[in-house]
Design an enzyme around this catalytic site. Sequence first.
Site, PDB file in Angstrom:
ATOM      1  N   ASP A  85       0.835  -1.203   0.000  1.00  9.90           N
ATOM      2  CA  ASP A  85       0.000   0.000   0.000  1.00  9.90           C
ATOM      3  C   ASP A  85       0.876   1.262   0.000  1.00  9.90           C
ATOM      4  O   ASP A  85       0.573   2.252  -0.676  1.00  9.90           O
ATOM      5  CB  ASP A  85      -0.920  -0.016   1.225  1.00  9.90           C
ATOM      6  CG  ASP A  85      -1.624  -1.346   1.382  1.00  9.90           C
ATOM      7  OD1 ASP A  85      -2.354  -1.729   0.470  1.00  9.90           O
ATOM      8  OD2 ASP A  85      -1.413  -2.017   2.409  1.00  9.90           O
ATOM      9  N   HIS A 118      -4.543  -3.372   6.604  1.00  8.91           N
ATOM     10  CA  HIS A 118      -4.352  -3.674   5.186  1.00  8.91           C
ATOM     11  C   HIS A 118      -5.704  -4.122   4.638  1.00  8.91           C
ATOM     12  O   HIS A 118      -5.994  -5.310   4.496  1.00  8.91           O
ATOM     13  CB  HIS A 118      -3.299  -4.758   4.994  1.00  8.91           C
ATOM     14  CG  HIS A 118      -3.147  -5.181   3.557  1.00  8.91           C
ATOM     15  ND1 HIS A 118      -2.756  -4.317   2.572  1.00  8.91           N
ATOM     16  CD2 HIS A 118      -3.362  -6.376   2.956  1.00  8.91           C
ATOM     17  CE1 HIS A 118      -2.722  -4.959   1.416  1.00  8.91           C
ATOM     18  NE2 HIS A 118      -3.092  -6.215   1.637  1.00  8.91           N
TER      19      HIS A 118
END
Length: 334
Positions: free
Chosen positions: A159, A187
């Site tokens: 990410d 996440h």
Amino acid sequence: MPSPIKVLITGAAGQIAYSLMYGISNGDVFGKDQPIDLVLLDITPMMGVLEGVVMELQDLAVPLLREVIATDKEEVAFKDLDVAILVGSMPRREGMERKDLLKANVNIFKSQGAALDKYAKKTVKVVVVGNPANTNCLTAIKSAPSIPKENFTCLTRLDHNRAKAQIALRLKVSSDEVKNVIIWGNHSSTQYADVSHAVVKQGGKDVPVSDAVKDDAWLKGGFISTVQQRGAAVIAARKLSSALSAAKAICDHTRDFWNGTPEGEWVSMGVISDGNKYGVPNDLLYSFPVTIKDKTWKIVEGLKIDDFSCGKMDVTTKELQEEKDTAFQFLQIA
């Protein structure tokens, strides 16, 4: 040359592990003078596939890869480990509720945490990749009481890299010129990609990303949602999950965990909260900005968090707390 270190990859017959192995084996992660014994763990029905993977690893003919062990037995896989990269997990299947997914993965990571506790070195560094990564990592911590909880991390570097890439594409610069983005929280689609402290190199100077982009609406809207939904977008286009970029992120995360972060830079990493940083409750596995030195991470402190960021962080905190509560019911932890 130093003695070989022992590195485990679970879910080793899968596509992420397959994309990961060359980067681990050729010195990109642990150094060009560090030999490696590579251990590959998967379930029994995948052992035939692993035979082919072992052949390919042998055929790489990379000098640092000294031994490859393929196994379906935890007592073999986790013995005397220096590094454990836990990629394998139960994927979410059609019609499966999130609670069912959590229950399946609690059982996997409870077992693997216990195996780490019983067989691995107490200095082992653990990187949890399999989703839901934060809660799987917390499960492993609770199942390995003799290993310091600071040795466990989960992957939010993918990410982090996605956030850097979106800013770089917007500004038409190289991604390595964008520094100190932050992924806060889980996440998952609730994660918060924050560039309020990030800088980009322009004209030889570090310029705040917000000043360089000059589009607050995008930074607080489309940018955040693009990073949050990027995995789903890749699956929709490719019909498979993000293997290549995930493998690169695992290498980045593990390299920094092992060798440290550059001076003046931080990275995003899921680590255990002590309840004293940025309002995140104690004992949540939460993605923070961290610096790393001597194989020890430290959460970056003193960053100013505005009301917008607080709101975003609270949403992902709430989700993680709910995941933890559900997982702990299955683990029978109060």
